[in-house]
Design a protein around this motif. Structure first.
Motif, short mmCIF file in Angstrom:
data_model
loop_
_atom_site.label_atom_id
_atom_site.label_comp_id
_atom_site.label_asym_id
_atom_site.label_seq_id
_atom_site.Cartn_x
_atom_site.Cartn_y
_atom_site.Cartn_z
N ALA A 115 0.86 -1.18 0.00
CA ALA A 115 0.00 0.00 0.00
C ALA A 115 0.90 1.23 0.00
N TYR A 116 0.65 2.14 -0.94
CA TYR A 116 1.39 3.39 -1.06
C TYR A 116 0.44 4.53 -0.68
N ILE A 117 0.71 5.18 0.44
CA ILE A 117 -0.22 6.14 1.01
C ILE A 117 0.47 7.48 1.19
N GLY A 118 -0.07 8.53 0.58
CA GLY A 118 0.46 9.87 0.75
C GLY A 118 -0.67 10.83 1.03
N PHE A 119 -0.51 11.67 2.03
CA PHE A 119 -1.60 12.60 2.34
C PHE A 119 -1.07 13.89 2.97
N SER A 120 -1.74 14.99 2.62
CA SER A 120 -1.36 16.32 3.07
C SER A 120 -2.48 17.29 2.66
N PRO A 121 -2.73 18.35 3.45
CA PRO A 121 -2.14 18.68 4.74
C PRO A 121 -2.93 18.07 5.89
N MET A 122 -2.23 17.66 6.93
CA MET A 122 -2.90 17.18 8.14
C MET A 122 -3.50 18.37 8.89
N TYR A 123 -4.51 18.09 9.70
CA TYR A 123 -5.34 19.17 10.23
C TYR A 123 -4.58 20.19 11.07
N HIS A 124 -3.62 19.77 11.86
CA HIS A 124 -2.95 20.71 12.76
C HIS A 124 -1.80 21.47 12.08
N SER A 125 -1.52 21.15 10.83
CA SER A 125 -0.45 21.84 10.11
C SER A 125 -0.93 23.22 9.63
N PRO A 126 -0.05 24.05 9.08
CA PRO A 126 -0.39 25.45 8.83
C PRO A 126 -1.69 25.71 8.08
N PHE A 127 -2.00 24.90 7.07
CA PHE A 127 -3.23 25.12 6.30
C PHE A 127 -4.09 23.85 6.28
N GLY A 128 -4.15 23.21 7.45
CA GLY A 128 -4.81 21.91 7.55
C GLY A 128 -6.31 21.91 7.43
N ASP A 129 -6.93 23.10 7.37
CA ASP A 129 -8.38 23.15 7.18
C ASP A 129 -8.76 23.10 5.70
N HIS A 130 -7.75 23.00 4.80
CA HIS A 130 -8.00 22.95 3.35
C HIS A 130 -8.80 24.17 2.87
N GLY A 131 -8.66 25.29 3.57
CA GLY A 131 -9.39 26.50 3.18
C GLY A 131 -10.82 26.56 3.65
N GLU A 132 -11.22 25.61 4.50
CA GLU A 132 -12.62 25.54 4.93
C GLU A 132 -13.04 26.77 5.73
N LEU A 133 -12.12 27.37 6.47
CA LEU A 133 -12.47 28.54 7.28
C LEU A 133 -12.90 29.71 6.39
N ARG A 134 -12.40 29.71 5.14
CA ARG A 134 -12.79 30.73 4.15
C ARG A 134 -12.50 32.15 4.63
N ALA A 135 -11.35 32.31 5.27
CA ALA A 135 -10.94 33.64 5.72
C ALA A 135 -10.51 34.46 4.52
N ARG A 136 -10.67 35.79 4.62
CA ARG A 136 -10.28 36.67 3.52
C ARG A 136 -8.79 36.57 3.23
N VAL A 137 -8.01 36.41 4.27
CA VAL A 137 -6.57 36.22 4.13
C VAL A 137 -6.21 34.91 4.81
N ARG A 138 -5.59 33.99 4.04
CA ARG A 138 -5.20 32.70 4.60
C ARG A 138 -3.87 32.85 5.32
N LEU A 139 -3.90 32.70 6.62
CA LEU A 139 -2.71 32.76 7.45
C LEU A 139 -2.44 31.39 8.04
N PRO A 140 -1.18 31.01 8.19
CA PRO A 140 -0.89 29.69 8.75
C PRO A 140 -1.44 29.52 10.15
N TRP A 141 -2.02 28.34 10.38
CA TRP A 141 -2.60 27.94 11.66
C TRP A 141 -3.81 28.79 12.08
N LEU A 142 -4.35 29.59 11.16
CA LEU A 142 -5.48 30.45 11.53
C LEU A 142 -6.68 29.62 11.98
N HIS A 143 -6.88 28.45 11.36
CA HIS A 143 -8.01 27.62 11.74
C HIS A 143 -7.88 27.09 13.16
N LEU A 144 -6.63 26.90 13.63
CA LEU A 144 -6.43 26.46 15.01
C LEU A 144 -6.66 27.60 15.99
#
Length: 266
Positions: A147-176
């Protein structure tokens, strides 16, 4: 796996409706080599039975089929993606008869020892029951299969919300900083839902140590685990720095953005 619900009357194929899915397919197809570079190896698919888990738009399934696999089964539990992928492959690669798509979750699939290789890209950060999926991998792989498994970004990483927060400016860890309630509220507003947990939004929020433990529990042999590999240049230097910082106790979840893992069935 949990995916976002579609807008009324419009099947969702990507995380954001303004994506051109045809263009995304072509871009994804052109960038499949990135996955193998990050894993450190590309299998020889010639004559093999392969399953891709989390096939999405289907470009990796297509690439593996074009590489000479005997058969490729792309699994995505969101039915509109299965339908779109089936139509896209028929239009884009009418000569391919060795690839198909299905929406059956792997832990509900019948049989055992069906595949020589299982591949999964950018899906494990979304899966709710990692143990169940990994155990199904062990059942469905043939002895010696990988099994070859690759995944990113994990939730706690800088942009781990995949843009879900939908902030006007995407800042690292803003979702946390904003907190889970804000992320869930943003999801509900964008999708017309009323969910109450991150997993219902499509994030399992597992940390690297949780994934490592799951890989060890699976009964599969862990052949390699790579953290933060990328394609060179400035991005690679940043990821290398992140990898060093992640070794500081307590900081790994915030600086480990991606994991690339090879597992083997004994």
């Amino acid at each position: 796996m949990t995916y976002k619900a579609p807008e009324k009357g419009k099947p969702m194929l990507q995380d954001h409706q303004n994506f051109d899915v045809d263009e995304a397919f072509e871009v994804g197809l052109s960038e499949t080599s990135n996955l193998w570079r990050r894993l450190g190896v590309k299998p020889d698919f010639t004559g093999l039975d392969v399953m891709e888990v989390g096939s999405g738009l289907g470009f990796l399934t297509a690439d593996i089929a074009l590489a000479g696999a005997k058969s490729v089964l792309g699994i995505d539990t969101w039915e509109p993606r299965v339908e779109w992928g089936t139509k896209k492959l028929a239009q884009r690669f009418p000569q391919l008869t060795n690839a198909r798509f299905d929406s059956t979750p792997t832990n509900e699939m019948a049989g055992e020892s069906r595949f020589d290789v299982i591949v999964s890209q950018n899906t494990f950060e979304h899966i709710a029951d990692i143990d169940s999926v990994l155990h199904s991998f062990r059942r469905l792989l043939r002895p010696g299969g990988r099994a070859y498994i690759g995944f990113s970004p994990m939730y706690h990483s800088p942009f781990g919300d995949h843009g879900e927060l939908r902030a006007r400016v995407r800042l690292p860890w803003l979702h946390l900083i904003a907190g889970r309630k804000r992320v869930i509220a943003a999801y509900n507003k964008a999708n017309g839902e009323n969910v109450t947990t991150l997993i219902e939004c499509g994030f399992n929020a597992l940390k690297p140590k949780d994934f490592r433990r799951a890989f060890l529990r699976s009964g599969l042999v862990v052949e390699s685990v790579r953290v933060n590999p990328t394609e060179g240049g400035l991005k690679q230097r940043i990821m290398d720095a992140f990898a060093l910082i992640s070794k500081i106790p307590g900081l790994e979840p915030y600086f480990a953005t991606g994991m690339y893992v090879v597992l083997r069935k004994p």
